[in-house]
Design a protein around this motif. Structure first.
Motif, PDB file in Angstrom:
ATOM      1  N   LEU A  63      -1.047  -4.034 -36.768  1.00  0.00           N
ATOM      2  CA  LEU A  63      -1.989  -3.101 -36.163  1.00  0.00           C
ATOM      3  C   LEU A  63      -2.531  -2.184 -37.246  1.00  0.00           C
ATOM      4  O   LEU A  63      -1.773  -1.633 -38.053  1.00  0.00           O
ATOM      5  CB  LEU A  63      -1.281  -2.263 -35.102  1.00  0.00           C
ATOM      6  N   ILE A  64      -3.813  -2.028 -37.234  1.00  0.00           N
ATOM      7  CA  ILE A  64      -4.430  -1.084 -38.155  1.00  0.00           C
ATOM      8  C   ILE A  64      -5.318  -0.168 -37.325  1.00  0.00           C
ATOM      9  O   ILE A  64      -6.106  -0.641 -36.500  1.00  0.00           O
ATOM     10  CB  ILE A  64      -5.288  -1.788 -39.222  1.00  0.00           C
ATOM     11  N   GLY A  65      -5.173   1.103 -37.523  1.00  0.00           N
ATOM     12  CA  GLY A  65      -6.004   2.003 -36.749  1.00  0.00           C
ATOM     13  C   GLY A  65      -5.773   3.445 -37.139  1.00  0.00           C
ATOM     14  O   GLY A  65      -5.073   3.734 -38.112  1.00  0.00           O
ATOM     15  N   TYR A  66      -6.398   4.334 -36.370  1.00  0.00           N
ATOM     16  CA  TYR A  66      -6.263   5.758 -36.641  1.00  0.00           C
ATOM     17  C   TYR A  66      -5.341   6.392 -35.627  1.00  0.00           C
ATOM     18  O   TYR A  66      -5.353   6.047 -34.447  1.00  0.00           O
ATOM     19  CB  TYR A  66      -7.632   6.439 -36.571  1.00  0.00           C
ATOM     20  N   LEU A  67      -4.570   7.313 -36.112  1.00  0.00           N
ATOM     21  CA  LEU A  67      -3.697   8.062 -35.228  1.00  0.00           C
ATOM     22  C   LEU A  67      -4.468   9.263 -34.681  1.00  0.00           C
ATOM     23  O   LEU A  67      -5.614   9.511 -35.039  1.00  0.00           O
ATOM     24  CB  LEU A  67      -2.460   8.525 -36.002  1.00  0.00           C
ATOM     25  N   GLU A  68      -3.773   9.996 -33.854  1.00  0.00           N
ATOM     26  CA  GLU A  68      -4.426  11.147 -33.238  1.00  0.00           C
ATOM     27  C   GLU A  68      -4.875  12.163 -34.283  1.00  0.00           C
ATOM     28  O   GLU A  68      -5.913  12.781 -34.160  1.00  0.00           O
ATOM     29  CB  GLU A  68      -3.459  11.830 -32.267  1.00  0.00           C
ATOM     30  N   ASP A  69      -4.090  12.312 -35.289  1.00  0.00           N
ATOM     31  CA  ASP A  69      -4.435  13.314 -36.303  1.00  0.00           C
ATOM     32  C   ASP A  69      -5.437  12.790 -37.318  1.00  0.00           C
ATOM     33  O   ASP A  69      -5.663  13.417 -38.344  1.00  0.00           O
ATOM     34  CB  ASP A  69      -3.170  13.800 -37.015  1.00  0.00           C
ATOM     35  N   GLY A  70      -6.009  11.657 -37.011  1.00  0.00           N
ATOM     36  CA  GLY A  70      -7.049  11.145 -37.886  1.00  0.00           C
ATOM     37  C   GLY A  70      -6.533  10.355 -39.075  1.00  0.00           C
ATOM     38  O   GLY A  70      -7.303   9.922 -39.914  1.00  0.00           O
ATOM     39  N   GLU A  71      -5.267  10.202 -39.155  1.00  0.00           N
ATOM     40  CA  GLU A  71      -4.724   9.447 -40.272  1.00  0.00           C
ATOM     41  C   GLU A  71      -4.734   7.965 -39.973  1.00  0.00           C
ATOM     42  O   GLU A  71      -4.627   7.552 -38.834  1.00  0.00           O
ATOM     43  CB  GLU A  71      -3.278   9.909 -40.549  1.00  0.00           C
ATOM     44  N   MET A  72      -4.837   7.245 -41.016  1.00  0.00           N
ATOM     45  CA  MET A  72      -4.876   5.804 -40.853  1.00  0.00           C
ATOM     46  C   MET A  72      -3.462   5.251 -40.918  1.00  0.00           C
ATOM     47  O   MET A  72      -2.597   5.800 -41.603  1.00  0.00           O
ATOM     48  CB  MET A  72      -5.711   5.198 -41.978  1.00  0.00           C
ATOM     49  N   ARG A  73      -3.289   4.161 -40.205  1.00  0.00           N
ATOM     50  CA  ARG A  73      -1.935   3.628 -40.165  1.00  0.00           C
ATOM     51  C   ARG A  73      -1.980   2.116 -40.047  1.00  0.00           C
ATOM     52  O   ARG A  73      -2.776   1.552 -39.315  1.00  0.00           O
ATOM     53  CB  ARG A  73      -1.214   4.220 -38.948  1.00  0.00           C
ATOM     54  N   ILE A  74      -1.132   1.508 -40.812  1.00  0.00           N
ATOM     55  CA  ILE A  74      -0.983   0.056 -40.723  1.00  0.00           C
ATOM     56  C   ILE A  74       0.451  -0.222 -40.349  1.00  0.00           C
ATOM     57  O   ILE A  74       1.382   0.353 -40.920  1.00  0.00           O
ATOM     58  CB  ILE A  74      -1.316  -0.603 -42.066  1.00  0.00           C
ATOM     59  N   GLU A  75       0.610  -1.081 -39.399  1.00  0.00           N
ATOM     60  CA  GLU A  75       1.945  -1.246 -38.847  1.00  0.00           C
ATOM     61  C   GLU A  75       2.147  -2.697 -38.453  1.00  0.00           C
ATOM     62  O   GLU A  75       1.249  -3.356 -37.965  1.00  0.00           O
ATOM     63  CB  GLU A  75       2.047  -0.351 -37.608  1.00  0.00           C
ATOM     64  N   VAL A  76       3.337  -3.150 -38.713  1.00  0.00           N
ATOM     65  CA  VAL A  76       3.703  -4.479 -38.221  1.00  0.00           C
ATOM     66  C   VAL A  76       4.774  -4.295 -37.161  1.00  0.00           C
ATOM     67  O   VAL A  76       5.803  -3.676 -37.422  1.00  0.00           O
ATOM     68  CB  VAL A  76       4.216  -5.373 -39.357  1.00  0.00           C
ATOM     69  N   VAL A  77       4.509  -4.788 -35.984  1.00  0.00           N
ATOM     70  CA  VAL A  77       5.466  -4.595 -34.891  1.00  0.00           C
ATOM     71  C   VAL A  77       5.786  -5.921 -34.242  1.00  0.00           C
ATOM     72  O   VAL A  77       5.015  -6.881 -34.323  1.00  0.00           O
ATOM     73  CB  VAL A  77       4.904  -3.647 -33.807  1.00  0.00           C
ATOM     74  N   LYS A  78       6.915  -5.940 -33.599  1.00  0.00           N
ATOM     75  CA  LYS A  78       7.248  -7.113 -32.816  1.00  0.00           C
ATOM     76  C   LYS A  78       6.445  -7.104 -31.530  1.00  0.00           C
ATOM     77  O   LYS A  78       5.964  -6.064 -31.083  1.00  0.00           O
ATOM     78  CB  LYS A  78       8.740  -7.086 -32.478  1.00  0.00           C
ATOM     79  N   GLU A  79       6.411  -8.259 -30.946  1.00  0.00           N
ATOM     80  CA  GLU A  79       5.653  -8.400 -29.713  1.00  0.00           C
ATOM     81  C   GLU A  79       6.160  -7.428 -28.663  1.00  0.00           C
ATOM     82  O   GLU A  79       5.384  -6.802 -27.934  1.00  0.00           O
ATOM     83  CB  GLU A  79       5.799  -9.852 -29.238  1.00  0.00           C
ATOM     84  N   SER A  80       7.479  -7.287 -28.597  1.00  0.00           N
ATOM     85  CA  SER A  80       8.076  -6.467 -27.561  1.00  0.00           C
ATOM     86  C   SER A  80       7.682  -4.997 -27.708  1.00  0.00           C
ATOM     87  O   SER A  80       7.651  -4.257 -26.742  1.00  0.00           O
ATOM     88  CB  SER A  80       9.594  -6.611 -27.603  1.00  0.00           C
ATOM     89  N   HIS A  81       7.375  -4.606 -28.919  1.00  0.00           N
ATOM     90  CA  HIS A  81       7.032  -3.211 -29.129  1.00  0.00           C
ATOM     91  C   HIS A  81       5.544  -2.997 -29.272  1.00  0.00           C
ATOM     92  O   HIS A  81       5.103  -1.908 -29.623  1.00  0.00           O
ATOM     93  CB  HIS A  81       7.731  -2.688 -30.384  1.00  0.00           C
ATOM     94  N   LEU A  82       4.822  -4.031 -28.984  1.00  0.00           N
ATOM     95  CA  LEU A  82       3.395  -3.981 -29.259  1.00  0.00           C
ATOM     96  C   LEU A  82       2.697  -2.885 -28.470  1.00  0.00           C
ATOM     97  O   LEU A  82       1.956  -2.066 -29.017  1.00  0.00           O
ATOM     98  CB  LEU A  82       2.764  -5.343 -28.974  1.00  0.00           C
ATOM     99  N   GLU A  83       2.978  -2.863 -27.182  1.00  0.00           N
ATOM    100  CA  GLU A  83       2.257  -1.925 -26.333  1.00  0.00           C
ATOM    101  C   GLU A  83       2.572  -0.496 -26.722  1.00  0.00           C
ATOM    102  O   GLU A  83       1.690   0.345 -26.843  1.00  0.00           O
ATOM    103  CB  GLU A  83       2.611  -2.185 -24.864  1.00  0.00           C
TER     104      GLU A  83
END
Lengths: 461, 261
Positions: A63-83
């Motif tokens: 997942l790549i996107g912006y957080l609430e505070d405007g920071e960018m974040r790249i994350e690899v998560v398992k399917e179970s934690h996706l939502e």
């Protein structure tokens, strides 16, 4: 994509996953199949769609996107934690399958998957280079290495290659290896060691999970993944987005780094990330003196304590006060987890440059003020790994460290070591030089003699 | 008209055996003096010089000088049709386009005639300069044949080194090296078995084994072979043909490639 080639890919992929028990990341797959990463993402997706119901199949997402505070974040998560992971993002830029595998007990295992090939990468720019082990070390263990490098470069300038120092460096490296459980070696070379590292430190996480967009790639993309591991291991551990602790940390860092780095202390929350990052980057600035290092470690320790208190973490408190632990922690913070490593490594150079400028600027000031003291741990000047070589438009290019001089915004001339891909004409020759078979009348003749003709002795009459 | 009669057809048979490995076509020069042949192999590395004197024949008549181009394999086939005891007669007319081989059995109750078409060949007569060779070695032809055969198993080339002590043959190849030394024999010994070295100065030359192995096909002609060598000139390998004449093989040496370049 042509349909039958898709089927072929899926068949191969199935073999990798179910027969070879491989953890198939899209990058690795792109290297194996020699196709573009974006196609491998489609292949993985198609495979996942087909078989997710039928077979044992575990997927991880990036997942790549912006957080609430405007920071960018790249994350690899398992399917179970996706939502759950998605909820953290205010704006999701990219979401795609990161890897497919039969089972994945630890997300960190993905770090052991081989690298992709930049040839098939979606990121095409000259900054997108995989960092050498040396560079990673430097980033991860800033102060010591930087110092050493500085001294070394000084020496070089004087044309005094300090063999002594180098040998010392080697010794020191060994010492460091002993000291730190994680070792000083790079991810690539010491995957096993890195695993140990994670096993040990996952209980003392500091959730540094965001960065300023500028330095996005530097921070660990997989903090959540790490947390997940924590979850797996200590099932009671709640997800902890410890914003409070962030502040604590950032403040701590601010107070600490504010003086030394000269980075003006900005408002905490958005700024913290910067600092958190600079925490590691500034580390690498030569400004750091050994006392500050001590401070640093003590600070980190205290931070850990704070973190624990604030988040009421239920993690078992292990002895984590030793410098080695704190180092490990710092390393984790700076180095991040491994599956994201490729990406991070590629992009960092951009953000690096500005930092480096600062650094070098500071270096100069620093040099004026302080006579460089005897370096405790000189580093190896030569890269441990052979120079990276890639092919670009048929030309062989080799990665070299070059001295580049440029003017920074303050008008100072700054000389910096920049690693670049340089076409290596010499080696090119070596490759292209094809031995032409000598035209020998009797090639069988081992003595390299030539059969003469009788006509050379007897002339026509 | 040309007519040459040889009681021992076996000599002619052996001569043909001795040249058929090297030559496919050859021009036989017939004159009042006898029959001469000079031809190079296809690679122009070796040269065969055959001389059969007219007085060696039982009957010899040559009105005009003739040059008869003959196919060596064909001639060899015809001569194989003759028994060893047969008498052979070569017969051709002036300006011939054929040559007739007549084989008569000893008691003359069988006469076979074989007519062979002649072929037109370009004359390529080479002048062979008279040379005083540094080393002249006489040795048993069978020994020489044996050495050539043995050493050719080790390498393509054979080095012949001649000194006062004797003659040394050596070859080197992938399997290893081979060296055969022959010492001069005492004069008292059987002449056919003698190894005699007449040396002015030592010589060391390298030759292709392939050609040497072709030369030794002449071994049945004579018990002794004479090797004449000088630095950087062709080897001469000479066999006497009974009382009739001789056959000489010339072989260009192999030289170091660097020197050539």
């Amino acid at each position: 994509m042509v349909l039958d080639s898709l089927d072929a890919y899926i068949e191969i992929l199935s073999g990798y996953i179910y027969d070879d028990d491989k953890l198939v990341t899209y990058k690795w797959l792109s290297k194996e199949l020699e196709i573009h990463v974006n196609i491998t993402k489609q292949v993985l997706w198609e495979f996942w769609q087909r078989y997710r119901k039928e077979k044992d199949l575990e997927a991880t997402f990036m997942l790549i996107g912006y957080l609430e505070d405007g920071e960018m974040r790249i994350e690899v998560v398992k399917e179970s934690h996706l939502e759950g992971a998605k909820e953290k993002f205010t704006k999701l830029i990219s979401e795609h399958l990161y890897s497919l595998q039969k089972t994945l007990p630890d997300l960190e295992l993905l770090a052991m998957v081989d690298d992709g090939d930049c040839q098939y990468s979606a990121i095409k720019c000259k900054e997108a280079v995989i960092r050498s082990d040396d560079e990673l070390l430097k980033l991860r263990w800033g102060t010591q290495w930087q110092k050493v490098k500085q001294i070394d470069s000084d020496n070089k300038d004087k044309k005094q290659v300090a063999g002594k120092i180098e040998s010392k460096a080697a010794e020191k490296t060994n010492i460091f290896d002993k000291k730190g459980p994680a070792g000083k070696k790079s991810l690539k070379t010491q995957k096993g060691a890195f695993n140990n590292f994670f096993n040990k430190v996952d209980h003392q996480q500091v959730s540094v999970n965001s960065t300023s967009p500028k330095v996005t790639e530097k921070t660990e993309e997989k903090k959540d993944g790490v947390n997940n591991v924590g979850n797996n291991k200590t099932s009671k551990l709640a997800k902890s987005p410890p914003t409070e602790s962030k502040n604590e940390i950032s403040n701590a860092f601010n107070s600490f780094f504010g003086k030394t780095t000269g980075v003006s202390s900005k408002e905490s929350d958005s700024e913290y990330a910067k600092n958190a990052v600079t925490g590691m980057e500034v580390d690498s600035s030569p400004k750091k003196e050994s006392p500050s290092m001590k401070k640093d470690s003590s600070m980190t320790d205290s931070m850990i304590e704070n973190n624990k208190n604030i988040t009421n973490s239920k993690k078992p408190t292990k002895t984590n006060k030793s410098t080695s632990k704190s180092r490990g922690k710092k390393r984790q913070r700076s180095g991040g987890t491994h599956s994201a490593e490729n990406k991070r490594k590629r992009i960092t150079v951009i953000s690096d440059s500005s930092e480096d400028e600062e650094e070098s600027q500071e270096e100069e000031k620093f040099e004026e003020d302080i006579v460089p003291e005897e370096v405790p741990s000189p580093a190896k000047t030569t890269a441990p790994s052979p120079p990276l070589v890639k092919r670009e438009q048929g030309k062989r290019k080799i990665r070299k460290i070059l001295d580049k001089t440029f003017e920074d915004e303050d008008g100072y001339l700054v000389t910096k070591k920049v690693s670049e891909y340089v076409s290596c004409s010499d080696e090119e020759k070596e490759v292209t030089e094809i031995e032409k078979p000598k035209t020998v009348v009797h090639p069988k003749n081992s003595k390299n003699t030539k059969q003469t003709s009788i006509m050379t002795f007897f002339k026509k009459s | 008209m040309f007519e040459a009669r040889l009681v021992q057809s076996v000599i002619l048979k052996k001569v043909l055996e001795a040249i058929k490995d090297l030559l496919t076509e050859a021009t036989f020069e017939c004159s009042d003096c006898g029959i001469q042949l000079q031809a190079m192999d296809n690679a122009h590395v070796s040269l065969v010089s055959l001389n059969l004197r007219s007085d060696g024949f039982d009957k010899y008549r040559c009105d005009r000088n003739l040059s008869m181009g003959m196919s060596v394999p064909c001639m060899s086939k015809i001569l194989r049709c003759a028994s060893s005891e047969d008498t052979v007669t070569l017969r051709a007319w002036d300006n011939p386009d054929t040559i007739v081989f007549v084989f008569e059995s000893p008691n003359r109750d069988k006469i076979s005639e074989y007519e062979m078409k002649l072929i037109n060949l370009d004359q390529e007569h080479l002048g062979i300069p008279e040379t005083l060779y540094s080393c002249v070695v006489k040795m048993p032809s069978q020994e020489f044949a044996r050495i050539c055969r043995d050493l050719s198993q080790f390498g393509d080339a054979m080095t012949i080194a001649c000194s006062k002590e004797g003659i040394k043959f050596s070859a080197a190849g992938d399997y290893g090296t081979a060296n055969v030394k022959l010492a001069q024999t005492a004069e008292t010994e059987n002449q056919e078995e003698a190894v005699v070295v007449e040396m002015k100065e030592p010589v060391k030359l390298t030759f292709s084994c392939r050609y040497l192995n072709s030369f030794v096909k002449a071994t049945p002609l004579c018990a002794q072979v004479q090797l004449s060598m000088s630095a950087e000139v062709p080897l001469v390998c000479e066999y006497q043909i009974g009382e009739i004449g001789h056959i000489r093989y010339y072989l260009a040496p192999k030289i170091d490639d660097e020197e050539e370049n």
